[in-house]
Scaffold this active site. Structure first.
Site, PDB file in Angstrom:
ATOM      1  N   ASN A  38      10.661   6.920  -7.103  1.00 37.57           N
ATOM      2  CA  ASN A  38       9.421   6.295  -7.577  1.00 37.57           C
ATOM      3  C   ASN A  38       8.263   7.107  -6.991  1.00 37.57           C
ATOM      4  OD1 ASN A  38       7.166   4.025  -6.987  1.00 37.57           O
ATOM      5  ND2 ASN A  38       8.361   3.385  -8.746  1.00 37.57           N
ATOM      6  N   GLY A  76      13.907  -7.357  -8.387  1.00 37.87           N
ATOM      7  CA  GLY A  76      13.029  -7.046  -7.266  1.00 37.87           C
ATOM      8  C   GLY A  76      12.961  -8.181  -6.266  1.00 37.87           C
ATOM      9  N   THR A  77      11.919  -8.989  -6.388  1.00 33.90           N
ATOM     10  CA  THR A  77      11.672 -10.079  -5.452  1.00 33.90           C
ATOM     11  C   THR A  77      12.907 -10.951  -5.213  1.00 33.90           C
ATOM     12  OG1 THR A  77       9.352 -10.060  -6.096  1.00 33.90           O
ATOM     13  CG2 THR A  77      10.154 -12.068  -5.046  1.00 33.90           C
ATOM     14  N   ASN A  86       5.087  -3.826 -13.443  1.00 34.48           N
ATOM     15  CA  ASN A  86       4.710  -3.823 -12.046  1.00 34.48           C
ATOM     16  C   ASN A  86       4.012  -5.173 -11.783  1.00 34.48           C
ATOM     17  OD1 ASN A  86       3.974  -2.979  -9.388  1.00 34.48           O
ATOM     18  ND2 ASN A  86       4.021  -0.873 -10.100  1.00 34.48           N
ATOM     19  N   GLY A 125       0.814  -1.220   0.000  1.00 34.18           N
ATOM     20  CA  GLY A 125       0.000   0.000   0.000  1.00 34.18           C
ATOM     21  C   GLY A 125       0.840   1.259   0.000  1.00 34.18           C
ATOM     22  N   LEU A 126       1.975   1.192  -0.695  1.00 32.78           N
ATOM     23  CA  LEU A 126       2.843   2.371  -0.821  1.00 32.78           C
ATOM     24  C   LEU A 126       3.230   2.985   0.522  1.00 32.78           C
ATOM     25  CD1 LEU A 126       1.389   4.238  -3.947  1.00 32.78           C
ATOM     26  CD2 LEU A 126       3.039   2.378  -3.864  1.00 32.78           C
ATOM     27  N   ASN A 176       4.978   5.908 -10.820  1.00 36.50           N
ATOM     28  CA  ASN A 176       4.253   4.669 -10.543  1.00 36.50           C
ATOM     29  C   ASN A 176       2.778   4.846 -10.834  1.00 36.50           C
ATOM     30  OD1 ASN A 176       3.090   2.388  -9.529  1.00 36.50           O
ATOM     31  ND2 ASN A 176       4.098   2.486  -7.536  1.00 36.50           N
ATOM     32  N   CYS A 199       0.430   0.684  -9.521  1.00 34.94           N
ATOM     33  CA  CYS A 199       0.385  -0.092  -8.286  1.00 34.94           C
ATOM     34  C   CYS A 199      -1.009  -0.643  -8.059  1.00 34.94           C
ATOM     35  CB  CYS A 199       0.784   0.771  -7.092  1.00 34.94           C
ATOM     36  SG  CYS A 199       0.707  -0.162  -5.560  1.00 34.94           S
ATOM     37  N   GLY A 228      10.537  -8.151 -13.580  1.00 35.96           N
ATOM     38  CA  GLY A 228       9.533  -9.159 -13.286  1.00 35.96           C
ATOM     39  C   GLY A 228      10.206 -10.514 -13.262  1.00 35.96           C
TER      40      GLY A 228
HETATM   41  C1  LIG Z   1       7.199  -5.952  -1.510  1.00 34.33           C
HETATM   42  C2  LIG Z   1       7.080  -5.201  -2.793  1.00 34.33           C
HETATM   43  C3  LIG Z   1       6.852  -3.820  -2.787  1.00 34.33           C
HETATM   44  C4  LIG Z   1       6.735  -3.121  -3.971  1.00 34.33           C
HETATM   45  N1  LIG Z   1       6.552  -1.761  -3.935  1.00 34.33           N
HETATM   46  C5  LIG Z   1       6.559  -1.061  -5.098  1.00 34.33           C
HETATM   47  C6  LIG Z   1       6.518   0.370  -5.102  1.00 34.33           C
HETATM   48  O1  LIG Z   1       6.490   1.008  -4.048  1.00 34.33           O
HETATM   49  N2  LIG Z   1       6.516   1.029  -6.290  1.00 34.33           N
HETATM   50  C7  LIG Z   1       6.565   0.352  -7.482  1.00 34.33           C
HETATM   51  O2  LIG Z   1       6.566   0.981  -8.552  1.00 34.33           O
HETATM   52  N3  LIG Z   1       6.634  -1.000  -7.514  1.00 34.33           N
HETATM   53  C8  LIG Z   1       6.635  -1.708  -6.356  1.00 34.33           C
HETATM   54  N4  LIG Z   1       6.719  -3.083  -6.399  1.00 34.33           N
HETATM   55  C9  LIG Z   1       6.806  -3.758  -7.693  1.00 34.33           C
HETATM   56  C10 LIG Z   1       8.252  -4.079  -8.077  1.00 34.33           C
HETATM   57  O3  LIG Z   1       9.014  -2.910  -8.203  1.00 34.33           O
HETATM   58  C11 LIG Z   1       8.281  -4.852  -9.390  1.00 34.33           C
HETATM   59  O4  LIG Z   1       7.694  -4.073 -10.399  1.00 34.33           O
HETATM   60  C12 LIG Z   1       7.561  -6.188  -9.324  1.00 34.33           C
HETATM   61  O5  LIG Z   1       7.722  -6.781  -8.062  1.00 34.33           O
HETATM   62  C13 LIG Z   1       8.032  -7.175 -10.381  1.00 34.33           C
HETATM   63  O6  LIG Z   1       9.402  -7.444 -10.280  1.00 34.33           O
HETATM   64  P1  LIG Z   1      10.014  -8.708  -9.445  1.00 34.33           P
HETATM   65  O7  LIG Z   1       9.278  -9.930  -9.897  1.00 34.33           O
HETATM   66  O8  LIG Z   1      11.461  -8.723  -9.797  1.00 34.33           O
HETATM   67  O9  LIG Z   1       9.763  -8.402  -8.026  1.00 34.33           O
HETATM   68  C14 LIG Z   1       6.829  -3.810  -5.203  1.00 34.33           C
HETATM   69  C15 LIG Z   1       7.061  -5.188  -5.208  1.00 34.33           C
HETATM   70  C16 LIG Z   1       7.184  -5.891  -4.033  1.00 34.33           C
HETATM   71  C17 LIG Z   1       7.435  -7.367  -4.093  1.00 34.33           C
END
Ligand SMILES: Cc1cc2nc3c(=O)[nH]c(=O)nc-3n(C[C@H](O)[C@H](O)[C@H](O)COP(=O)(O)O)c2cc1C
Ligand SMILES: Cc1cc2nc3c(=O)[nH]c(=O)nc-3n(C[C@H](O)[C@H](O)[C@H](O)COP(=O)(O)OP(=O)(O)OC[C@H]3O[C@@H](n4cnc5c(N)ncnc54)[C@H](O)[C@@H]3O)c2cc1C
Ligand SMILES: Cc1cc2nc3c(=O)[nH]c(=O)nc-3n(C[C@H](O)[C@H](O)[C@H](O)COP(=O)(O)OP(=O)(O)OC[C@H]3O[C@@H](n4cnc5c(N)ncnc54)[C@H](O)[C@@H]3O)c2cc1C
Ligand SMILES: Cc1cc2nc3c(=O)[nH]c(=O)nc-3n(C[C@H](O)[C@H](O)[C@H](O)COP(=O)(O)O)c2cc1C
Ligand code: FES
Ligand code: FES
Lengths: 300, 254, 300, 254
Positions: C98, C264-265, C191, C71-72, C126, C129, C242
């Site tokens: 971001n 990311g993950t 995202n 939730g940002l 962003n 989301c 992703g």
């Molecule tokens: C815990 C978590 C928090 C995230 N928070 C944001 C965020 O604040 N702003 C945003 O643009 N993307 C956010 N994302 C999305 C990631 O930046 C990314 O786009 C998405 O997880 C896919 O990439 P990944 O599979 O490598 O994680 C979040 C992802 C995760 C897992």
């Protein structure tokens, strides 16, 4: 305990079917499991003309899932009626024909032809296949086309008419509303997600068509979210699928708003899964005092 | 075809990165060329069952074997199999190698992950008194499997670098022999080998039966996923159900 | 070998960054890995006001992936400038802010404020989301709103302006075109996908908000397909993400048309992954005689 | 906090479905209440590292231990760990149990997966000469772990069915004692136990430090995923970074 599911003019004996394209026309798996215990066999997509299918390789495994690009390979109407329809007619559970096509008239013509046969319980209209160039997915992403196609199909049959929806849209709820407005008896969701894997040695997509359809456990959260969204938008029965491997997964779909489910990719992992899912649903209903599938709805 | 539970009898490395797996077999009697699909892990990844050709079957003991190469996630897990471990097997699947055309000597070639099924075939044809010639090819001596070779069967080992047996490929060796007119060729292994075999067979106007592989999902003919292109009006056949053994002349060689 | 990536007026030292929301504002992971080797840190979403974030639990593991509904959560502009900006300014690699918001004016106001600071290299907007009720995803699914927002943001900064796109749309290529028309310097994708897991014992979604965002290995095929589609539609640089866990995965994105990537993950699995990905890309370029990242493009 | 490679020294079942894992520790010295995240499997599923509290640390031998319950995919895999197996560890993470307020006797309660951290705490406080009371609760005697209990520490075992130690819950037992005024309560374990402890502490106007758990992704404070609601203006704190030990009065008890 009442396990039946009513969809339009028809009733399925129980909520657990097997997904189109993963079960052929029933013969092969019929040698391994007891078809009489299935809620329904959703047959492989059928098209007017014979489709040899897409170039090979057609599949690749992905994390907890797989991509496929079969391209609706099927014998076509003429060979279907001779080679496949008799088996379906004699099969001990309801058969749902999965209807594919390139343009509206293909779908209409094929349903008209199928009405001559008595091998099936209903229709699942595939407007959501990501693996054919014309038709398929194009239909499924546009509310006007979905409503128009459904409206034209509706008078052609009294049998249950299920529109199979794609998750590759901005709001699957809107598409479901269009199907409802067009007179569908139910919607099923989800078909596969669009995905791609690239062979970095050969520097080209593993699957020659480029993108393909993602299915399996990986997509389950997406499928459950889609069914939940559809349930907020329409009052039609929903058939939920995507990554169901255990009864718990099927129950997630039922709680999200589905009235029936289909098992697809999981068959490739273990052909006994559909029957295990059914048993697990019964046990859950039993343990929680549910008397019908309606008891799964309205908890949140 | 049946789905049944099997127990591992033994699993040992038989050559570099190659393993021989022996296990109990409760299904219908399998024949050379047929395969199974198995799962011996839990969870969502790796997901799909994996197909392997049988390399032997002992009817008296109800045990079968296969030879597998460690390649990716599933076969890596399989290298840890121990006596008594459980496997879920679906088999026997697919068709068999056809018998040699009357009067023709079976000439059987194999290599790499195609070693298992040709050993099974050579053994069966030897027992039937058909005196096959078995030619196995490997990169070097480390890849030559330490497994039982069929008794009473002329067997030739080839290695690319000559570190064991004949130096050169299986096809080089076959071309070096002048007594192979009137053969029925069989093959399973890397694509270049199969293509070479096909070309030799065409030159000699001899029948040629090859076993091929393609990624599989259902393994029983239902999903159309394992299609391969063929020179027939229907354009594709399913490896799992229409094969895995095909007349080399209907395949598309590129 | 030239590893730099040019985006608008800016240049990144190498193509491997870390994804927004998974790396905070850099401090925590800075204790574990050498930030100076990163191509960029895409900071946690920032909003004008402090956001405590969504109800808990906020995460659940799924097959080869995870759902999150953070939730940002962020300290808001005022605390950001005092508590976080100094670290970013002194950080040894470029920082990308971001930017999140509920309505157009939120985004514009926040970017204007950020222009007062010198802690950052550029902006990632962003509009994708899935975990906030207003704004976020709504913007990202409508071509008009994307173009309009981008147009209004463009004059506010000379720094690189990256629009971050959602895969939850019918055609991500159309959204990318709108960003290009509005004057963006790049787009990043993807995202998270919308997903849901239901607790069948409690009979409610595991995550109180209902749907949440799916990320991780499971979504990689979807991300690669999205980047491939975007590359067919625009000539902007694309930042692909992703499910990147290894160099091979990053190379898939680059071959699909990306000029840079984000991890990311995968950080949650092993914090060393971004640097391993970078090394793997270098090794691949070396082995294949690639001299710049452009050599990844145009193979199919 | 450091990421380092560890080797398993031993892993054995210490109670029904509970295992004690002892392993080498190369990171900074961990204190009671702190945890680690680990991964000791390959592949995409299970995906995330898993957090576990430390149950002991031996500075001379540079080895640490944890007690885990077999629950889902990751902990099932962990039951197969053998001497010499490799683990990837990130730790020590999070804060520690605070020392008892001056003049107060530490009363430490634990149960289930909270057993590990309270053993570590009781041992440390005993060594510091603070004579803690340790009260451990379990469903029945099969769940009582066969592990070293801290020396020189009054230890009471409770079981719900009385099949070992005192019959009843930990809270029942504490309420049956009339000598606990002036305690500093500590707890880690099932939520009902922690809630009962919190209520007791409030009644007695005593400090109460509890260790809680929440699903984690990063484990180091970066992702905000492990938030829990608190009675503070900022509404949430992170278990991994702001905890896992909290003053029970700031937590929201439902
Ligand atoms: C815990 C978590 C928090 C995230 N928070 C944001 C965020 O604040 N702003 C945003 O643009 N993307 C956010 N994302 C999305 C990631 O930046 C990314 O786009 C998405 O997880 C896919 O990439 P990944 O599979 O490598 O994680 C979040 C992802 C995760 C897992
Ligand atoms: C009919 C048939 C018989 C086979 N017999 C043998 C055998 O006797 N010994 C042996 O070592 N191998 C055999 N294989 C190949 C074997 O199935 C693959 O090596 C195995 O699936 C690899 O799995 P993995 O997870 O270890 O590697 P992955 O990383 O999944 O794959 C490694 C390679 O194997 C291929 N492959 C992956 N999944 C499948 C699948 N489901 N079906 C077919 N190929 C796949 C891929 O193209 C890839 O290039 C046979 C395949 C077929 C189709
Ligand atoms: C700070 C902390 C300390 C912990 N200490 C211990 C301990 O000493 N001994 C012990 O047995 N367990 C401990 N746990 C719980 C342990 O992390 C989970 O049991 C483990 O992650 C379960 O993984 P699984 O794959 O086996 O089961 P899953 O099926 O993934 O989960 C089983 C249950 O564990 C919880 N869980 C799953 N993943 C996580 C995660 N990443 N973080 C936290 N909880 C999760 C879920 O809520 C679920 O109900 C601790 C958790 C935290 C947060
Ligand atoms: C190999 C394969 C072939 C498929 N063919 C069809 C098809 O012909 N018609 C159709 O509507 N869906 C087809 N699908 C989609 C499935 O019916 C199902 O919607 C999707 O796979 C998600 O469910 P699952 O994760 O349980 O497989 C196919 C899926 C697979 C894996
Ligand atoms: S693998 Fe399904 S048809 Fe061959
Ligand atoms: S787990 Fe990421 S902040 Fe706690």
């Amino acid at each position: 305990m009442d396990l039946t599911v009513t969809i339009g003019s028809g009733t399925l004996p129980n909520p657990v079917g097997v997904a189109s394209g993963t079960f052929g026309f029933g013969e092969e798996y019929g040698r391994l499991i007891d078809l009489s215990r299935l809620g329904a066999v959703y047959a492989k997509a059928l098209t007017l003309e014979h489709r040899p299918g897409n170039d090979t390789p057609r599949m690749v495994e992905t994390p907890s899932g797989m991509l496929n690009s079969i391209g609706l390979a099927n014998p076509g109407w003429e060979r279907f009626r001779v080679e496949k329809a008799p088996f379906l007619r004699d099969m001990a559970c309801p058969a749902v024909l999965n209807i594919g096509g390139k343009k509206e008239s293909d779908y209409l013509e094929l349903v008209e032809k199928c009405e001559e046969l008595d091998c099936h319980w209903g229709y699942e209209i595939n407007i959501s296949c990501p693996n054919v160039k014309a038709g398929g997915l194009a239909f499924g992403t546009d509310t006007h086309q979905v409503e128009s196609l459904t409206k034209k199909l509706r008078p052609l049959t009294k049998k249950p008419l299920i529109m199979k929806l794609t998750p590759n849209v901005t709001d699957i709820g809107e598409i479901a509303k269009a199907a409802e407005a067009g007179g569908a008896d139910a919607v099923s969701a989800i078909n596969t997600l669009k995905g791609m894997v690239i062979d970095t040695k050969k520097r080209r997509p593993v699957i020659p068509a480029g993108t393909a359809g993602l299915s399996g456990a990986a997509v389950r959260p997406v499928g459950v979210a889609c069914v939940y969204r559809i349930a907020q938008c329409v009052s039609l029965p929903i058939i939920g699928l995507g990554g169901i491997f255990t009864a718990d997964h099927a129950i997630q779909y039922l709680l999200a708003g589905a009235s029936a489910v289909q098992v697809g990719t999981a068959l490739f992992v273990d052909p006994r899964i559909p029957l295990q899912v059914l048993e697990g649903i019964e046990a859950y209903m039993d343990a929680n005092g549910f008397t019908s599938l309606k008891d799964f709805h309205g908890h949140f | 075809m049946e789905q049944f539970h099997s127990e591992v009898i033994s699993c040992r490395e038989s050559a570099r990165d190659y393993y021989e797996l022996i296990f109990t077999w409760k299904g219908p009697v399998p024949l050379p060329g047929q395969f199974l699909t198995l799962r011996c892990w839990e969870g969502d990844s790796p997901l799909l069952r994996r197909p392997f050709a049988l390399s032997s079957y002992d009817a008296a003991e109800r045990r079968a074997s296969l030879i597998f190469q460690k390649r990716g996630p599933a076969t890596s897990l399989m290298t840890h199999l121990k006596t008594g471990d459980h496997m879920d097997i679906l088999g026997p699947l697919g068709g068999t190698f056809p018998p040699p055309e009357t009067g023709r000597r079976p000439v059987i070639t194999g290599g790499g992950i195609g070693t298992g099924p040709v050993l099974f075939l050579a053994d069966a044809l030897s027992r039937a008194g058909l005196r096959p010639l078995l030619v196995l090819g490997f990169r070097d001596k480390n890849f030559v499997p330490r497994v039982h070779l069929p008794l009473g069967c002329e067997t030739v080992i080839c290695t690319d670098d000559g570190s064991a047996g004949q130096e050169g490929t299986v096809i080089d060796y076959l071309r070096s022999r002048d007594d192979l007119a009137g053969s029925h060729f069989y093959g399973c292994g890397p694509n270049p080998m199969l293509k070479g075999l096909h070309e030799l067979a065409v030159e000699q106007n001899a029948p040629c039966s090859v076993s091929v592989e393609e990624v599989m999902a259902c393994g029983i003919g239902a999903c159309q996923g394992c299609a391969i292109p063929v020179n027939l009006p229907r354009k594709f056949l399913r490896v799992c159900q229409d094969g895995p053994v095909f007349d080399s002349r209907i395949l598309v060689w590129t």
